[in-house]
Design a protein around this motif. Structure first.
Motif, PDB file in Angstrom:
ATOM      1  N   LEU A 132     -30.372  -5.885  19.717  1.00  0.00           N
ATOM      2  CA  LEU A 132     -29.282  -5.923  18.751  1.00  0.00           C
ATOM      3  C   LEU A 132     -28.618  -7.296  18.782  1.00  0.00           C
ATOM      4  CD1 LEU A 132     -27.564  -2.482  19.451  1.00  0.00           C
ATOM      5  CD2 LEU A 132     -29.113  -3.045  17.579  1.00  0.00           C
ATOM      6  N   ARG A 133     -28.076  -7.676  17.683  1.00  0.00           N
ATOM      7  CA  ARG A 133     -27.311  -8.912  17.595  1.00  0.00           C
ATOM      8  C   ARG A 133     -25.918  -8.580  17.075  1.00  0.00           C
ATOM      9  NH1 ARG A 133     -30.354 -12.515  13.627  1.00  0.00           N
ATOM     10  NH2 ARG A 133     -28.691 -13.981  14.177  1.00  0.00           N
ATOM     11  N   ASN A 175     -30.201  -4.820  12.877  1.00  0.00           N
ATOM     12  CA  ASN A 175     -29.609  -3.893  13.837  1.00  0.00           C
ATOM     13  C   ASN A 175     -29.888  -2.446  13.455  1.00  0.00           C
ATOM     14  OD1 ASN A 175     -28.559  -5.982  15.339  1.00  0.00           O
ATOM     15  ND2 ASN A 175     -26.492  -5.806  14.531  1.00  0.00           N
ATOM     16  N   ALA A 176     -29.824  -2.156  12.147  1.00  0.00           N
ATOM     17  CA  ALA A 176     -30.094  -0.791  11.685  1.00  0.00           C
ATOM     18  C   ALA A 176     -31.515  -0.376  12.040  1.00  0.00           C
ATOM     19  CB  ALA A 176     -29.869  -0.690  10.177  1.00  0.00           C
ATOM     20  N   SER A 213     -26.051   3.181  11.152  1.00  0.00           N
ATOM     21  CA  SER A 213     -24.977   2.639  11.984  1.00  0.00           C
ATOM     22  C   SER A 213     -23.902   3.665  12.309  1.00  0.00           C
ATOM     23  CB  SER A 213     -24.332   1.432  11.275  1.00  0.00           C
ATOM     24  OG  SER A 213     -25.296   0.457  10.953  1.00  0.00           O
ATOM     25  N   SER A 214     -23.979   4.834  11.689  1.00  0.00           N
ATOM     26  CA  SER A 214     -23.016   5.892  11.977  1.00  0.00           C
ATOM     27  C   SER A 214     -23.258   6.453  13.366  1.00  0.00           C
ATOM     28  CB  SER A 214     -23.145   7.012  10.934  1.00  0.00           C
ATOM     29  OG  SER A 214     -22.840   6.541   9.641  1.00  0.00           O
ATOM     30  N   MET A 263     -18.599  -0.434  12.715  1.00  0.00           N
ATOM     31  CA  MET A 263     -19.476   0.688  13.041  1.00  0.00           C
ATOM     32  C   MET A 263     -20.611   0.248  13.944  1.00  0.00           C
ATOM     33  SD  MET A 263     -19.580   2.477   9.252  1.00  0.00           S
ATOM     34  CE  MET A 263     -21.079   3.402   9.582  1.00  0.00           C
ATOM     35  N   GLN A 264     -21.232  -0.886  13.599  1.00  0.00           N
ATOM     36  CA  GLN A 264     -22.364  -1.351  14.411  1.00  0.00           C
ATOM     37  C   GLN A 264     -21.902  -1.815  15.787  1.00  0.00           C
ATOM     38  OE1 GLN A 264     -25.139  -4.066  12.614  1.00  0.00           O
ATOM     39  NE2 GLN A 264     -25.997  -2.409  11.372  1.00  0.00           N
ATOM     40  N   HIS A 265     -20.769  -2.478  15.832  1.00  0.00           N
ATOM     41  CA  HIS A 265     -20.260  -2.956  17.119  1.00  0.00           C
ATOM     42  C   HIS A 265     -19.942  -1.780  18.044  1.00  0.00           C
ATOM     43  CE1 HIS A 265     -18.429  -5.739  19.906  1.00  0.00           C
ATOM     44  NE2 HIS A 265     -17.294  -5.062  19.884  1.00  0.00           N
ATOM     45  N   GLU A 266     -19.272  -0.771  17.492  1.00  0.00           N
ATOM     46  CA  GLU A 266     -18.918   0.397  18.304  1.00  0.00           C
ATOM     47  C   GLU A 266     -20.157   1.181  18.738  1.00  0.00           C
ATOM     48  OE1 GLU A 266     -16.213   2.548  15.842  1.00  0.00           O
ATOM     49  OE2 GLU A 266     -14.499   1.228  16.302  1.00  0.00           O
TER      50      GLU A 266
END
Length: 223
Positions: free
Chosen positions: A10-11, A96-97, A137-138, A208-211
């Motif tokens: 992931l980035r 990332n997805a 991302s959810s 969302m992606q960070h969390e």
């Protein structure tokens, strides 16, 4: 035995997400300036249509045209820079997805860029990719509502259609210029609304992606 395939990393989308949101804010500022310039042009061409003449009204017309031209350059410049950064962010979150949920991504990664520029396909491919990124991302086992994405995309498409109509309205006489200026102000207003919602989409999806990256066990994170 075959060698195990390396796991994608992931980035962090945080930096690019903030930059994209900031540049969208600059695009909004340029659009607001264009609305002001468009109103000036609409007003003075209205006077010309009504039969006004003389050095004063022609001076106002020249000043309004210069201001409108400057606003157009501001819009083009800010939009160009914003597109570059936004697409960089979009490609990153699409990558990332693909790590979060590869099965959710029905389209190849390169469509994250190409899909915006292919005629006709660009009316729905970017939305489709965004929704797939959104779902991937959810949080695991949940699906967050798509209302924000759908409203943003609807306003974006409406702004494109109005922009096309204003281009067709353009002519050399005062009446045609006034009509085109009116259409342009509608386009700019829709573009402001679409850009404002785009900021919310970028910030929400980035968060969302960070969390999820911080909470998801077993996923290598390059944050």
């Amino acid at each position: 035995m075959p060698m195990p395939r390396p796991v994608s990393r992931l980035r962090s989308p945080v930096g690019l997400g903030r930059a994209a949101a900031a540049l969208l804010g600059i695009v909004i500022a340029a659009d607001l300036f264009a609305i002001y310039a468009g109103f000036k042009l609409y007003d003075v061409t209205g006077d010309l249509v009504d039969g006004a003449s003389g050095s004063a009204v022609f001076g106002r017309a020249n000043a309004a045209e210069s201001l409108d031209s400057l606003a157009g350059k501001a819009q083009s410049g800010s939009m160009l820079v914003c597109v570059i950064v936004y697409l960089s962010w979009f490609v990153l979150v699409r990558g990332n997805a693909g790590v979060f949920d590869p099965a959710e991504q029905s389209m190849k990664p390169w469509w994250a860029v190409v899909g915006w520029f292919v005629p006709l396909l660009n009316f729905w491919y970017p939305r489709r990719i965004t929704l797939e990124i959104w779902d991937a991302s959810s949080p695991v086992g949940t699906r967050r509502p798509h209302l924000l994405v759908n409203v943003w995309w609807t306003l974006w498409i409406l702004s494109l259609l109005v922009d096309r109509v204003s281009y067709l309205e353009y002519g050399q006489d005062a009446g045609s210029i006034q009509a085109a200026a009116g259409q342009s102000m509608i386009f700019d207003a829709l573009h402001v609304a679409a850009a404002a919602l785009a900021i919310l989409v970028v910030l929400r999806l980035t968060r969302m992606q960070h969390e999820k990256a911080l909470a998801g066990p077993g996923i290598p994170v390059g944050l």
